[in-house]
Design a protein around this motif. Sequence first.
Motif, PDB file in Angstrom:
ATOM      1  N   ARG A 161      -6.369   4.774  14.785  1.00 53.49           N
ATOM      2  CA  ARG A 161      -6.539   4.312  13.313  1.00 53.49           C
ATOM      3  C   ARG A 161      -6.371   2.759  13.137  1.00 53.49           C
ATOM      4  O   ARG A 161      -6.628   2.359  12.035  1.00 53.49           O
ATOM      5  CB  ARG A 161      -5.490   5.106  12.633  1.00 53.49           C
ATOM      6  CG  ARG A 161      -4.169   5.015  12.748  1.00 53.49           C
ATOM      7  CD  ARG A 161      -3.285   6.026  12.241  1.00 53.49           C
ATOM      8  NE  ARG A 161      -1.773   5.887  12.532  1.00 53.49           N
ATOM      9  CZ  ARG A 161      -1.263   4.870  11.757  1.00 53.49           C
ATOM     10  NH1 ARG A 161      -1.804   4.113  10.693  1.00 53.49           N
ATOM     11  NH2 ARG A 161       0.241   4.545  11.978  1.00 53.49           N
TER      12      ARG A 161
ATOM     13  N   ARG B 183       1.346   5.312   1.479  1.00 58.18           N
ATOM     14  CA  ARG B 183       1.044   6.172   2.634  1.00 58.18           C
ATOM     15  C   ARG B 183       0.013   6.981   2.576  1.00 58.18           C
ATOM     16  O   ARG B 183      -0.660   7.605   1.393  1.00 58.18           O
ATOM     17  CB  ARG B 183       2.114   7.191   2.855  1.00 58.18           C
ATOM     18  CG  ARG B 183       2.248   7.608   4.187  1.00 58.18           C
ATOM     19  CD  ARG B 183       3.631   8.492   4.517  1.00 58.18           C
ATOM     20  NE  ARG B 183       3.740   9.278   3.255  1.00 58.18           N
ATOM     21  CZ  ARG B 183       4.699   9.951   3.272  1.00 58.18           C
ATOM     22  NH1 ARG B 183       5.805  10.114   4.036  1.00 58.18           N
ATOM     23  NH2 ARG B 183       5.077  11.039   2.121  1.00 58.18           N
ATOM     24  N   GLY B 184      -0.972   6.882   3.595  1.00 58.19           N
ATOM     25  CA  GLY B 184      -2.329   7.553   3.614  1.00 58.19           C
ATOM     26  C   GLY B 184      -3.609   6.692   3.189  1.00 58.19           C
ATOM     27  O   GLY B 184      -4.570   7.027   3.505  1.00 58.19           O
ATOM     28  N   GLN B 185      -3.292   5.315   2.567  1.00 62.40           N
ATOM     29  CA  GLN B 185      -4.276   4.666   2.178  1.00 62.40           C
ATOM     30  C   GLN B 185      -4.830   3.916   3.542  1.00 62.40           C
ATOM     31  O   GLN B 185      -4.369   3.849   4.438  1.00 62.40           O
ATOM     32  CB  GLN B 185      -3.520   3.407   1.257  1.00 62.40           C
ATOM     33  CG  GLN B 185      -3.612   4.193  -0.192  1.00 62.40           C
ATOM     34  CD  GLN B 185      -3.355   3.011  -1.229  1.00 62.40           C
ATOM     35  OE1 GLN B 185      -2.376   2.069  -1.168  1.00 62.40           O
ATOM     36  NE2 GLN B 185      -3.954   3.081  -2.548  1.00 62.40           N
ATOM     37  N   GLN B 186      -5.917   2.778   3.244  1.00 63.52           N
ATOM     38  CA  GLN B 186      -6.475   2.230   4.192  1.00 63.52           C
ATOM     39  C   GLN B 186      -6.248   0.841   3.794  1.00 63.52           C
ATOM     40  O   GLN B 186      -6.250   0.266   2.760  1.00 63.52           O
ATOM     41  CB  GLN B 186      -7.882   2.656   4.381  1.00 63.52           C
ATOM     42  CG  GLN B 186      -8.732   1.734   5.402  1.00 63.52           C
ATOM     43  CD  GLN B 186      -9.353   0.367   4.506  1.00 63.52           C
ATOM     44  OE1 GLN B 186      -9.797   0.598   3.575  1.00 63.52           O
ATOM     45  NE2 GLN B 186      -9.819  -0.219   5.572  1.00 63.52           N
TER      46      GLN B 186
ATOM     47  N   GLU C  76       0.833   4.636   7.359  1.00 60.70           N
ATOM     48  CA  GLU C  76       2.480   5.262   7.837  1.00 60.70           C
ATOM     49  C   GLU C  76       3.202   4.353   7.238  1.00 60.70           C
ATOM     50  O   GLU C  76       3.153   3.496   7.471  1.00 60.70           O
ATOM     51  CB  GLU C  76       2.412   5.951   9.059  1.00 60.70           C
ATOM     52  CG  GLU C  76       1.406   6.827   9.572  1.00 60.70           C
ATOM     53  CD  GLU C  76       1.491   7.660  11.028  1.00 60.70           C
ATOM     54  OE1 GLU C  76       2.491   6.942  11.649  1.00 60.70           O
ATOM     55  OE2 GLU C  76       0.538   8.111  11.463  1.00 60.70           O
TER      56      GLU C  76
ATOM     57  N   ASN D 254      -6.186   2.804   8.995  1.00 61.64           N
ATOM     58  CA  ASN D 254      -6.311   3.883   8.268  1.00 61.64           C
ATOM     59  C   ASN D 254      -5.413   4.739   8.305  1.00 61.64           C
ATOM     60  O   ASN D 254      -4.307   4.586   8.951  1.00 61.64           O
ATOM     61  CB  ASN D 254      -7.646   4.763   8.868  1.00 61.64           C
ATOM     62  CG  ASN D 254      -8.782   3.918   8.776  1.00 61.64           C
ATOM     63  OD1 ASN D 254      -9.122   3.326   7.925  1.00 61.64           O
ATOM     64  ND2 ASN D 254      -9.727   4.072   9.690  1.00 61.64           N
ATOM     65  N   ALA D 255      -5.263   5.594   7.185  1.00 64.13           N
ATOM     66  CA  ALA D 255      -4.000   6.445   7.198  1.00 64.13           C
ATOM     67  C   ALA D 255      -3.015   5.836   7.347  1.00 64.13           C
ATOM     68  O   ALA D 255      -1.956   6.413   8.289  1.00 64.13           O
ATOM     69  CB  ALA D 255      -4.312   7.794   7.902  1.00 64.13           C
TER      70      ALA D 255
ATOM     71  N   LYS E 140       0.990  -1.235   0.008  1.00 63.29           N
ATOM     72  CA  LYS E 140       0.026  -0.073  -0.065  1.00 63.29           C
ATOM     73  C   LYS E 140       0.833   1.243  -0.206  1.00 63.29           C
ATOM     74  O   LYS E 140       2.047   1.300   0.399  1.00 63.29           O
ATOM     75  CB  LYS E 140      -0.943  -0.060   1.185  1.00 63.29           C
ATOM     76  CG  LYS E 140      -1.915  -1.133   1.196  1.00 63.29           C
ATOM     77  CD  LYS E 140      -3.165  -0.703   0.300  1.00 63.29           C
ATOM     78  CE  LYS E 140      -4.181  -1.884   0.454  1.00 63.29           C
ATOM     79  NZ  LYS E 140      -5.371  -1.255  -0.413  1.00 63.29           N
TER      80      LYS E 140
ATOM     81  N   ASP F  16       3.990   1.579   9.548  1.00 73.07           N
ATOM     82  CA  ASP F  16       3.151   0.500   9.832  1.00 73.07           C
ATOM     83  C   ASP F  16       3.577  -0.692   8.795  1.00 73.07           C
ATOM     84  O   ASP F  16       3.118  -1.737   9.033  1.00 73.07           O
ATOM     85  CB  ASP F  16       1.654   0.779   9.297  1.00 73.07           C
ATOM     86  CG  ASP F  16       1.137   1.870  10.060  1.00 73.07           C
ATOM     87  OD1 ASP F  16       0.202   2.772   9.326  1.00 73.07           O
ATOM     88  OD2 ASP F  16       1.210   2.105  11.220  1.00 73.07           O
TER      89      ASP F  16
END
Lengths: 115, 114
Positions: free
Chosen positions: A63, A15-18, A82, A79-80, A13, A85
């Motif tokens: 999140r 950055r910023g995606q879910q 980083e 969520n969101a 993914k 993560d």
Amino acid sequence: ETGVTQSPTHLIKTRGQQVTLRCSSQSGHNTVSWYQQALGQGPQFIFQYYREEENGRGNFPPRFSGLQFPNYSSELNVNALELDDSALYLCASSLEGGSHYNEQFFGPGTRLTVL
Amino acid sequence: GNSVTQMEGPVTLSEEAFLTINCTYTATGYPSLFWYVQYPGEGLQLLLKATKADDKGSNKGFEATYRKETTSFHLEKGSVQVSDSAVYFCALSPISGGYQKVTFGTGTKLQVIP
């Protein structure tokens, strides 16, 4: 007896995606826990679900959220996203009140990479 | 809070050597203690456990004794094999608290060479 399964195996993914990760508990187990394992580290407890309710949480921001379904399968939502993560996410199931109390059985994990 | 400290790795041994991986813990009361093993690319597998003081957990030739007086749960094996190469995690879980949070150490990588 079916063990703990997780999907997907790998995920990339930005950055910023879910993201949503899924877990099927071992047959007969009513409790599911989620852990984050960064590279070269031990797993860190995210939260635990019992009978569809969150009944414990580690030091993770809101999140990180989850669900447990009537069939005891579970989802972890982040969520969101980083960069930090990026990790292996492990699901573990156990039987509350059983003879093997607090013995958790782990799935193979989902490797999440955040770019 | 609860914590687990285990020896730094990697540990490199020759086949048939004796293995010790040290683990100490900090916790209130009498937690359950575990050793988990993680093979490359896989999730964690429970190797052995002990639920009260002086209990000895054992499995596949591995042993660990719950020592309340030294708050330790060292992992031992008399003769390691190449197939034992993996990362080993010491962990604890409190009996009380309403939920089964497992606290892990940082892991010790074991490499066994022929």
